[in-house]
Write a protein that holds these residues in place. Structure first.
Motif, PDB file in Angstrom:
ATOM      1  N   ASN A 335       3.306  -2.517 -10.172  1.00 50.71           N
ATOM      2  CA  ASN A 335       3.879  -1.590  -9.989  1.00 50.71           C
ATOM      3  C   ASN A 335       4.835  -0.772 -10.702  1.00 50.71           C
ATOM      4  O   ASN A 335       5.588  -0.038 -10.703  1.00 50.71           O
ATOM      5  N   ASP A 336       4.379  -1.122 -12.105  1.00 44.28           N
ATOM      6  CA  ASP A 336       4.916  -0.242 -13.306  1.00 44.28           C
ATOM      7  C   ASP A 336       4.454   1.165 -13.633  1.00 44.28           C
ATOM      8  O   ASP A 336       5.063   1.813 -14.237  1.00 44.28           O
ATOM      9  N   VAL A 337       3.705   0.609 -13.220  1.00 50.59           N
ATOM     10  CA  VAL A 337       2.664   2.506 -13.487  1.00 50.59           C
ATOM     11  C   VAL A 337       2.629   3.087 -11.942  1.00 50.59           C
ATOM     12  O   VAL A 337       2.046   2.322 -11.261  1.00 50.59           O
ATOM     13  N   ILE A 338       1.267   4.080 -12.552  1.00 56.94           N
ATOM     14  CA  ILE A 338       1.245   5.172 -11.119  1.00 56.94           C
ATOM     15  C   ILE A 338       0.197   6.006 -11.979  1.00 56.94           C
ATOM     16  O   ILE A 338       0.071   6.686 -12.764  1.00 56.94           O
ATOM     17  N   ILE A 339      -0.783   4.909 -11.204  1.00 55.31           N
ATOM     18  CA  ILE A 339      -2.168   5.831 -11.723  1.00 55.31           C
ATOM     19  C   ILE A 339      -2.868   7.207 -10.965  1.00 55.31           C
ATOM     20  O   ILE A 339      -3.260   6.539 -10.127  1.00 55.31           O
ATOM     21  N   ALA A 369      -5.325   6.834  -8.217  1.00 55.34           N
ATOM     22  CA  ALA A 369      -6.595   5.321  -8.318  1.00 55.34           C
ATOM     23  C   ALA A 369      -5.994   3.534  -8.492  1.00 55.34           C
ATOM     24  O   ALA A 369      -4.043   3.861  -8.331  1.00 55.34           O
ATOM     25  N   THR A 370      -6.265   3.389  -7.837  1.00 58.86           N
ATOM     26  CA  THR A 370      -5.763   1.340  -7.508  1.00 58.86           C
ATOM     27  C   THR A 370      -6.267   0.526  -9.052  1.00 58.86           C
ATOM     28  O   THR A 370      -7.420   1.281  -9.344  1.00 58.86           O
ATOM     29  N   MET A 371      -5.096   0.302  -9.459  1.00 58.30           N
ATOM     30  CA  MET A 371      -5.731  -1.063 -10.478  1.00 58.30           C
ATOM     31  C   MET A 371      -6.219  -2.006 -10.042  1.00 58.30           C
ATOM     32  O   MET A 371      -6.243  -2.921  -9.405  1.00 58.30           O
ATOM     33  N   ASN A 372      -8.167  -2.308 -11.115  1.00 63.70           N
ATOM     34  CA  ASN A 372      -8.672  -3.391 -10.012  1.00 63.70           C
ATOM     35  C   ASN A 372      -9.588  -3.618 -11.177  1.00 63.70           C
ATOM     36  O   ASN A 372      -9.531  -3.117 -12.018  1.00 63.70           O
ATOM     37  N   GLN A 373     -10.610  -4.539 -11.255  1.00 61.35           N
ATOM     38  CA  GLN A 373     -11.627  -4.902 -11.914  1.00 61.35           C
ATOM     39  C   GLN A 373     -12.454  -3.672 -12.583  1.00 61.35           C
ATOM     40  O   GLN A 373     -13.237  -3.965 -13.789  1.00 61.35           O
ATOM     41  N   PRO A 388       4.535  13.884 -10.583  1.00 56.33           N
ATOM     42  CA  PRO A 388       2.917  13.874 -10.216  1.00 56.33           C
ATOM     43  C   PRO A 388       2.617  15.663 -11.103  1.00 56.33           C
ATOM     44  O   PRO A 388       1.468  15.730 -11.303  1.00 56.33           O
ATOM     45  N   ASP A 389       3.092  16.523 -10.142  1.00 59.56           N
ATOM     46  CA  ASP A 389       2.902  17.387  -9.962  1.00 59.56           C
ATOM     47  C   ASP A 389       2.371  18.696 -11.358  1.00 59.56           C
ATOM     48  O   ASP A 389       2.758  19.404 -11.671  1.00 59.56           O
ATOM     49  N   GLN A 390       3.477  17.923 -12.545  1.00 61.31           N
ATOM     50  CA  GLN A 390       2.923  17.682 -13.827  1.00 61.31           C
ATOM     51  C   GLN A 390       2.150  17.385 -14.793  1.00 61.31           C
ATOM     52  O   GLN A 390       2.480  17.958 -15.969  1.00 61.31           O
ATOM     53  N   ILE A 391       1.782  16.455 -14.425  1.00 60.19           N
ATOM     54  CA  ILE A 391       0.388  15.850 -15.050  1.00 60.19           C
ATOM     55  C   ILE A 391       0.095  16.992 -15.658  1.00 60.19           C
ATOM     56  O   ILE A 391      -1.408  16.833 -16.769  1.00 60.19           O
ATOM     57  N   PHE A 426       3.162   7.504 -15.553  1.00 60.42           N
ATOM     58  CA  PHE A 426       2.078   8.446 -14.759  1.00 60.42           C
ATOM     59  C   PHE A 426       0.400   7.752 -16.283  1.00 60.42           C
ATOM     60  O   PHE A 426       1.377   8.037 -17.429  1.00 60.42           O
ATOM     61  N   LEU A 427      -0.294   7.372 -15.818  1.00 63.13           N
ATOM     62  CA  LEU A 427      -1.061   7.239 -16.155  1.00 63.13           C
ATOM     63  C   LEU A 427      -2.039   7.828 -15.720  1.00 63.13           C
ATOM     64  O   LEU A 427      -2.896   8.472 -14.422  1.00 63.13           O
ATOM     65  N   LEU A 428      -3.499   8.684 -16.768  1.00 60.63           N
ATOM     66  CA  LEU A 428      -4.639   9.191 -16.047  1.00 60.63           C
ATOM     67  C   LEU A 428      -5.479   8.433 -16.542  1.00 60.63           C
ATOM     68  O   LEU A 428      -5.722   8.013 -17.458  1.00 60.63           O
TER      69      LEU A 428
END
Length: 437
Positions: A335-339, A369-373, A388-391, A426-428
């Motif tokens: 929950n700390d990040v949005i990918i 994107a979802t954080m998974n394996q 997000p629109d500035q990424i 925000f992570l890419l």
């Protein structure tokens, strides 16, 4: 078990160079003895100081007037060459110097003339783009031109469009940075003030339209800097490009020349490419196209070597060129990040399109994107974006490496160059992977 090689000495005649490929396992030391002068890719060597180059480095010590070099350590290749293209390279530098001086003079005249509201074209220094096929020495020539300019107290801008190699930061990025001093042969490009955009892949064919968008964004940012600083404008830029020069690669090359308003095109080692560029750019009389010979020291690299070189560049980001840095391992909640991934998904549903039209993928669309394996061992970029629109248009703060994903606890472990909270949520993510060894 063989004994390590003894220290050895090479006496170089004027305008010759010592070419060395450092072994893959251990570093190599060398030093310039008093009484001579020498340089590596345009940067002068200090006398009597041992310099250590990490494994897998290739370099050439060139001397204009003669030098003696001591070498200590294991190398895969080492020999002295007396046929080099350095005279033609330094002649190009001299022409660029003249253009910088004229641009600075034009800028001074403009600033003293209050009637003029816009700087004339002459106040723009050389915008040099270095092109050529894979393994033609583009990065080395770029470094020479930048270091020679910095030695003359200019501050040229280095633009790196080669996402497969990554001269300024890690692969998968396009980037630019001012060069204020000759480039250190060991430490490489300084990273105090880079502008970095994350493409996320090592070949532009994954999303050529996104690659173009990022090039345009970088060019716009640099134009703003140039318009605000006459000295930076006069110093100009040196642009390093990919080795993909056919088909789509050739189109991207033309796009880069146009996007960055390059006025000097240096073509390394390919007559056909030079001829094609002269033909297509003949309508632009202010663009000079110069063919140069590639150095005999340039060595072809196979895909496996390239993959190792990319891995080494990523390791260097976290641990430093001499493995003297200590990256920090942290744990964060999902929950700390949005990918996001960039590009993909239809632009509009069929119902919103004209009859018969097919939905097309939007190359700049952000897809959550979802954080998974699947994120394990991926490199993620941390964006400076506030929304997000500035990424797409935001600079990258840095990179993290995912070392563990705990689905039950909804937490992940990552490696970062320094401790502390991430500068943004925000992570890419792209396809850039790394297996830490």
């Amino acid at each position: 078990m063989s004994n390590p090689p003894l220290p050895r000495q090479f006496k170089l005649e004027k305008e010759s160079e010592l070419r060395i490929e450092v072994g893959s396992e251990s570093p190599l030391r060398f030093r310039l003895l008093p009484g001579g002068t020498a340089e590596i890719f345009g940067t002068e060597l200090p006398p009597e100081i041992w310099l250590t180059l990490p494994p897998r480095h290739k370099f050439a010590v060139f001397t204009w007037h003669g030098a003696t070099i001591d070498v200590d350590g294991i190398s895969e290749v080492e020999y002295v060459a007396d046929e080099t293209p350095m005279v033609s390279y330094v002649n190009v530098h001299a022409v660029l110097e003249g253009r910088r001086a004229r641009a600075k003079g034009a800028s001074s005249n403009t600033s003293s003339n209050t009637q003029r509201s816009e700087a004339p074209v002459d106040s723009q220094g050389p915008r040099v783009i270095v092109v050529g096929p894979t393994d033609s020495g583009k990065s080395s020539l770029s470094r020479m031109l930048l270091s020679w300019a910095a030695k003359q107290r200019w501050k040229p801008t280095f633009v790196d469009l080669d996402i497969g190699q990554g001269s300024i930061t890690i692969p998968g990025c396009i980037a630019a940075t001012p060069i204020e001093m000759p480039i250190d042969p060991v430490e490489g490009i300084p990273l105090e003030m880079p502008i970095v955009y994350f493409f996320g892949h090592t070949t532009p064919s994954v999303n050529t339209e996104l690659y173009k968008v990022l090039c345009k964004e970088l060019a716009r940012t640099l134009e703003r800097q140039f318009s605000a600083n006459a000295d930076v404008r006069a110093a100009g830029m040196v642009i390093n490009t990919m080795g993909w020069v056919e088909g789509v690669g050739y189109e991207l090359l033309l796009h880069a020349i146009d996007t960055f308003n390059a006025n000097v095109v240096l073509v390394l080692g390919q007559e056909k490419l030079c001829s094609m560029l002269k033909d297509v750019l003949k309508t632009k009389p202010n663009v000079d196209i110069v063919k140069l010979h590639k150095s005999g020291g340039v060595v072809p690299r196979n895909p496996k070597f390239r993959q190792k070189a990319r891995s080494y560049r990523i390791r260097e980001y976290f641990y430093g060129p001499s493995s003297d840095l200590s990256p920090h391992s942290s744990i964060a909640s999902f929950n700390d990040v949005i990918i996001y991934r960039c590009g993909g998904g239809p632009q509009a549903p069929r119902s919103a399109l004209p009859i018969g039209a097919e939905p097309t993928a939007d190359p700049t669309r952000l897809v959550p994107a979802t954080m998974n394996q699947d994120m394990l061992h991926l490199i993620l970029a941390v964006s400076y974006a506030k929304e997000p629109d500035q990424i797409i248009t935001s600079n990258i703060a840095g990179f993290i490496y995912i070392t563990d994903v705990d689905l039950q606890r909804r937490k992940f472990t990552y490696l970062a160059p320094c401790p502390g909270e991430l500068p943004s949520r925000f992570l890419l993510v792209g396809s850039l992977t790394w297996l830490e060894t």
